[in-house]
Design a protein around this motif. Sequence first.
Motif, short mmCIF file in Angstrom:
data_model
loop_
_atom_site.label_atom_id
_atom_site.label_comp_id
_atom_site.label_asym_id
_atom_site.label_seq_id
_atom_site.Cartn_x
_atom_site.Cartn_y
_atom_site.Cartn_z
N VAL A 1 0.95 -1.18 -0.15
CA VAL A 1 -0.18 0.03 -0.13
C VAL A 1 0.81 1.18 -0.06
CG1 VAL A 1 -1.89 -1.04 1.18
CG2 VAL A 1 -0.19 0.17 2.61
N GLN A 2 0.37 2.36 -0.58
CA GLN A 2 0.96 3.64 -0.47
C GLN A 2 0.29 4.32 0.85
OE1 GLN A 2 0.02 5.41 -4.01
NE2 GLN A 2 1.99 5.80 -4.63
N LEU A 3 1.38 4.77 1.79
CA LEU A 3 0.70 5.69 2.90
C LEU A 3 0.91 6.91 2.56
CD1 LEU A 3 2.06 3.36 5.81
CD2 LEU A 3 -0.41 3.37 4.98
N TYR A 4 0.09 7.93 2.62
CA TYR A 4 0.24 9.25 2.79
C TYR A 4 0.13 9.83 3.95
CZ TYR A 4 -0.26 9.28 -2.52
OH TYR A 4 -0.07 8.79 -3.72
N ILE A 5 1.21 10.30 4.46
CA ILE A 5 1.39 10.67 5.97
C ILE A 5 1.43 12.23 5.95
CG2 ILE A 5 2.50 10.21 8.12
CD1 ILE A 5 3.41 7.70 6.90
N SER A 6 0.71 13.03 6.65
CA SER A 6 0.77 14.31 6.87
C SER A 6 2.04 14.71 7.48
CB SER A 6 -0.41 14.84 7.62
OG SER A 6 -0.24 16.24 8.09
N SER A 7 2.99 15.58 6.98
CA SER A 7 4.03 16.09 7.74
C SER A 7 3.58 17.10 8.82
CB SER A 7 5.04 16.55 6.65
OG SER A 7 4.41 17.70 6.06
#
Length: 120
Positions: free
Chosen positions: A69-75
Amino acid sequence: MANPLYARMQATAQRLIAKYGQAGTVTRLSQPDPIEGGDPVETAYPAKLVPMTYQAREIDGTVILAGDVQLYISSVGLAITPLPGDMSSVNGKTYRIINSDPNLYDGITPVVHICQARIG
């Protein structure tokens, strides 16, 4: 000097992830002291993230496997930059981060962390 365009992009990414994402954690396992020894220490950092499956055309069977999976993590508000080997928990599942891209377009402002992750 930070480019204001990337600060706006970071704010947009944070807003979208806050709206459509979920609460999760990024866990880093720190190495034991080389002199004193001991056990590795796990530190969990709260994060907002969005897990997304790869499209079938992106799965090549060597770098990206079925089930990755791709995890889009808020910085925004994340105390660390996710690195390969870190673990991420979301939706009751734990993923091991394989690759990570902080999207540092100007070298200063991390817009969003996009990670390739595998059930770990």
